[in-house]
Design an enzyme around this catalytic site. Structure first.
Site, PDB file in Angstrom:
ATOM      1  N   CYS A  61       1.100  -0.831   0.365  1.00  0.00           N
ATOM      2  CA  CYS A  61      -0.086  -0.167   0.393  1.00  0.00           C
ATOM      3  C   CYS A  61       0.418   1.125  -0.229  1.00  0.00           C
ATOM      4  CB  CYS A  61      -1.036  -0.132   1.221  1.00  0.00           C
ATOM      5  SG  CYS A  61      -2.395  -1.655   0.919  1.00  0.00           S
ATOM      6  N   ARG A 132      -7.775  -4.430  -2.946  1.00  0.00           N
ATOM      7  CA  ARG A 132      -7.065  -3.291  -4.122  1.00  0.00           C
ATOM      8  C   ARG A 132      -7.870  -2.580  -5.098  1.00  0.00           C
ATOM      9  NH1 ARG A 132      -2.731  -2.583  -1.919  1.00  0.00           N
ATOM     10  NH2 ARG A 132      -1.722  -3.810  -1.384  1.00  0.00           N
TER      11      ARG A 132
END
Length: 178
Positions: A61, A132
């Site tokens: 991330c 995601r």
């Protein structure tokens, strides 16, 4: 051509309910700082990139959000607004954005936890996090493109940039036929 791309790995957490292109993007209002909220409808009239990610402070991330920060001017060249979303709280986002010198809002899909990710079909019930996932929403609030990446893979920016270019061409063609 509007497209949805999904990881085809059968071991991934597949969510067949992910919203597809041509669908009206669900509106939302989320905290971007402990004292300020942002609504999707505020950006009507311009493209919006929604970048759902599992958690602040995780390695993939961090790489993904840092990359988007680095190419932010390329997104802005298309008049696109970038919004990062995860289930982390506003205070966590504030610290994360400050530490990483991010220049775009991180929105807290915190309470009720994952409500916006669920609306877009990208909440992982088992892990309690967002997938995601990327969505490009056009100026009318319609999903133009989406992509769900394997959780441990940074999806990069090329797909977003290609979708922005495609959306620009579509809009230019529509203008030319008026």
């Amino acid at each position: 051509m509007s497209t949805t791309t999904r990881n085809s790995n059968p071991s991934s957490n597949s969510h067949p309910s992910v919203l597809s292109p041509g669908t009206q993007a669900p509106d939302f209002t989320l905290r971007c700082t402990p004292g300020q909220s942002v609504s999707l409808r505020e950006f009507r009239g311009q493209p919006v990139i929604l970048a759902f990610y599992p958690a602040d402070w995780s390695p993939v991330c961090g790489d993904q959000m840092t990359l988007y920060n680095e190419v932010l001017e390329e997104f802005q060249a298309f008049q696109a607004e970038l919004l990062g979303l995860s289930v982390d709280g506003a205070w966590c986002h504030a610290a994360y954005a400050r530490q990483n010198k991010l220049h775009f809002p991180l929105l807290a899909d915190f309470e009720p936890k994952g409500e916006v990710a669920r609306a877009y079909g990208v909440y992982d019930e088992k892990e309690g996090t967002c997938e995601r996932a990327l969505f490009l929403i056009d100026s009318d609030g319609i999903i133009h493109w989406s992509y769900v990446s394997p959780i441990g893979v940074n999806p990069g920016a090329n797909g977003i940039l290609s979708a922005l270019e495609e959306l620009k061409s579509k809009n230019e063609m529509a203008e030319a036929t008026k």
